[in-house]
Design a protein around this motif. Structure first.
Motif, short mmCIF file in Angstrom:
data_model
loop_
_atom_site.label_atom_id
_atom_site.label_comp_id
_atom_site.label_asym_id
_atom_site.label_seq_id
_atom_site.Cartn_x
_atom_site.Cartn_y
_atom_site.Cartn_z
N ILE A 183 0.84 -1.21 0.00
CA ILE A 183 0.00 0.00 0.00
C ILE A 183 0.87 1.25 0.00
N ALA A 184 1.96 1.22 0.79
CA ALA A 184 2.86 2.38 0.81
C ALA A 184 3.45 2.62 -0.57
N ASP A 185 3.89 1.55 -1.23
CA ASP A 185 4.46 1.72 -2.57
C ASP A 185 3.42 2.24 -3.55
N MET A 186 2.17 1.78 -3.40
CA MET A 186 1.13 2.25 -4.32
C MET A 186 0.90 3.75 -4.15
N ILE A 187 0.84 4.22 -2.89
CA ILE A 187 0.61 5.65 -2.66
C ILE A 187 1.77 6.46 -3.22
N ILE A 188 3.01 5.98 -3.00
CA ILE A 188 4.18 6.73 -3.48
C ILE A 188 4.18 6.80 -5.00
N VAL A 189 3.90 5.65 -5.65
CA VAL A 189 3.90 5.64 -7.12
C VAL A 189 2.80 6.55 -7.66
#
Lengths: 127, 93
Positions: A4-10
């Protein structure tokens, strides 16, 4: 949680890149200085703020490094970018760059002429 | 993830090349000033992406420095274009 963190950052970085490309298209294709300054100040600010927010979250969540300098940079850009855009447009107007033929109204012209007459009236003659 | 950030960096650099075309071509001096200001903003994005690609937080400090210098450059250039001098003097000095 990591996914989820990677999705928000991307998502944030992608929004930043999209607004950056919109800035370039606006600066290359709009007809005169004033519209170009509009594209440059608003769209570039939103793009770089979104991208820096994504990178701040990357360093916070993935690396565990809370970077205060990055937050300060975001706030500084948010404050100074509209000021810079306004100063550049004003310098362009005062140095006599003509707006495009599509412009509908020019309210600043009357105000500038009025102020010039007023300042000539207040100047002492024995100078 | 590294491929994604590399593609983003290439896109930002291509955008800076497009703005350089406006700096080279621009019909008036304020056109070039607007494009240079946007190049400064995009340099900030490029350095932020580089700090992710190199996996170090030490590039972050350069971002604040470039933002401040770019703003000072924009302000002094616009004052120079508007009046022909950067630091104005009052009638009594």
């Amino acid at each position: 949680m990591d996914l989820i963190a990677d999705m928000i950052i991307v998502l944030l970085v992608t929004v930043g890149i999209i607004f950056t490309i919109v800035t370039v298209i606006g600066i290359l294709r709009l007809p005169d200085v004033y519209t170009r300054a509009h594209a440059a100040s608003k769209s570039a600010t939103l793009g770089v703020m979104s991208l820096l927010l994504g990178i701040f979250l990357h360093f916070w969540w993935n690396e565990g490094h809370f970077s205060v300098a990055l937050l300060l940079g975001i706030v500084f850009l948010f404050i100074t970018s509209p000021i810079g855009g306004h100063l550049m447009t004003r310098a362009a107007y005062m140095s006599g760059v003509e707006p495009t033929d599509l412009t509908v109204g020019d309210d600043l012209k009357d105000a500038v002429i009025e102020q010039r007459i007023e300042s000539e009236k207040n100047t002492p003659d024995d100078k | 993830m590294n491929v994604f950030y590399s593609v983003c960096l290439v896109l930002v650099i291509l955008s800076m090349l497009g703005l350089l075309y406006r700096v080279w071509k621009g019909p008036s001096v304020p056109d070039r000033l607007v494009a240079l200001d946007a190049i400064g903003v995009m340099l900030i994005s490029a350095i932020a992406l580089l700090s992710i690609l190199f996996d170090t937080p030490f590039f972050i400090d350069a971002i604040l420095l470039i933002a401040i210098m770019s703003f000072i450059g924009t302000v002094s250039f616009s004052k120079f274009i508007e009046r022909g001098e950067i630091i104005e003097r009052g009638p009594n000095s």
